[in-house]
Design an enzyme around this catalytic site. Structure first.
Site, PDB file in Angstrom:
ATOM      1  CE  LYS A 128       0.822   4.823  10.437  1.00  0.00           C
ATOM      2  NZ  LYS A 128       0.702   3.378  10.677  1.00  0.00           N
ATOM      3  CD  GLN A 183      -1.057   1.059  12.927  1.00  0.00           C
ATOM      4  OE1 GLN A 183      -0.964   1.632  11.840  1.00  0.00           O
ATOM      5  NE2 GLN A 183      -0.101   1.116  13.828  1.00  0.00           N
ATOM      6  CG  ASP A 220       2.800  -0.964   6.495  1.00  0.00           C
ATOM      7  OD1 ASP A 220       3.390   0.054   6.885  1.00  0.00           O
ATOM      8  OD2 ASP A 220       1.723  -1.370   6.962  1.00  0.00           O
TER       9      ASP A 220
END
Ligand code: GUN
Length: 303
Positions: free
Chosen positions: A52, A96, A119
């Site tokens: 990422k 994460q 997200d």
């Protein structure tokens, strides 16, 4: 049987994002900022986070990774998020998953400013998504819809079966498909007689993390197969039984192979399918970049 090539499409999305980032930099003197927080040293998570970060930098996004110890306390992590919530150069925050066991996932995710929640896992954003009141979606289901749309696969009136009820993929995916006028069945580990439900599906989205779980006998001819699983296999007999040729070769070099949740022999019955690797994984990262750009534009009132 057409392959839905996630890699080519991800490159297209990334080019679009890169170009817009450049244009906005000239116009505003600012660039989107993304901060990824990772706690602990789960090897798969570290690989994803590095990917990422690399992609964000390539596209001109200001990317930072905060690596915290696996023993980080809940209050330390919450303080870190508070600082990022207040930092005007940070437009997207990603924590994460999975988090170390001692941390309460929802306590942490609830603390992210919904406006910076790249997200889209915050309950406010998942609620807005369900009610069709937002155009920013969790990255994996967003990548799936983008792929189906690109290949002009019409969802309206279809029976879509989603396997797996996680908040990362299954639940938002089911809501998004419903909002696109599919009739959705969301299946999980307690579902009774799964094969008979799968057999009715026009589209199957498999996100359960079980290698080769969906087999050819469970699906009808012409089904669209979307495979979200990324399963690492270390035993030769498993790799030979479940992986495609490229991964069998990879096993000889690296000692492991990757496969999805859908058995390789199932694809022959499909009209379209996403391969693993080379399918949805690359799209997830591309959508993260697109989400970061969209949050940046919203925060700077540029759209
Ligand atoms: N772990 C697996 N997939 C994801 C994702 O899309 N976002 C975050 N934050 N963690 C993940």
């Amino acid at each position: 049987m057409t392959i839905l090539d996630g890699k080519i499409l991800a490159d297209l999305v990334q080019q679009r994002v890169q170009q817009e980032v450049e244009e906005l930099k000239i116009r505003t003197g600012k660039v989107p900022g993304l901060t990824v927080v990772i706690a602990g040293n789960d090897p798969a998570s570290q690989i994803y986070v590095r990917g990422k970060n690399k992609t964000a930098e390539k596209l001109g996004i200001e990317s930072r990774v905060l690596e915290l110890d696996a023993s980080v306390s809940s209050s330390e992590l919450l303080d870190t998020i508070s600082r990022l919530n207040m930092d005007g150069d940070v437009h997207g925050i990603l924590v994460q998953m999975p988090l170390p066991d001692h941390l309460d996932e929802w306590e942490i995710l609830d603390h992210i400013d919904p406006a910076k929640d790249v997200d889209r896992f915050h309950p406010v954003n998942l609620g807005m998504l369900t009610l069709q009141r937002t155009d920013i979606y969790p990255c994996t289901p967003a990548g799936i819809l983008e792929t189906l749309d690109h290949y002009k696969i019409d969802l309206s009136g279809t029976h879509a079966v989603v396997l797996g009820r996680s908040f990362i993929v299954g639940k938002p995916m089911a809501a998004m498909l419903t909002n696109r006028n599919a009739t959705v069945t969301l299946c999980h580990s307690r579902t009774r007689d799964l094969p008979s439900i799968l057999k009715q599906a026009d589209i199957i989205v498999a996100a359960i993390g079980k290698p080769g779980f969906v087999t050819a006998d469970m699906v009808k001819d012409g089904v669209v197969l979307v495979d979200v699983g990324i399963n690492r296999l270390d035993k030769k007999e498993d790799v030979l039984a479940l992986c495609d040729e490229s991964q069998i070769k990879k096993f000889e070099k690296k000692g492991y192979g990757i496969t999805g949740d859908i058995h390789k022999e199932t694809f022959a019955k499909s009209s379209y399918y996403t391969p693993v690797p080379g399918g949805i994984g690359a799209m997830t990262v591309a959508m993260l970049m697109q989400n970061t750009l969209r949050l940046f534009k919203k925060q700077l009132h540029l759209d």
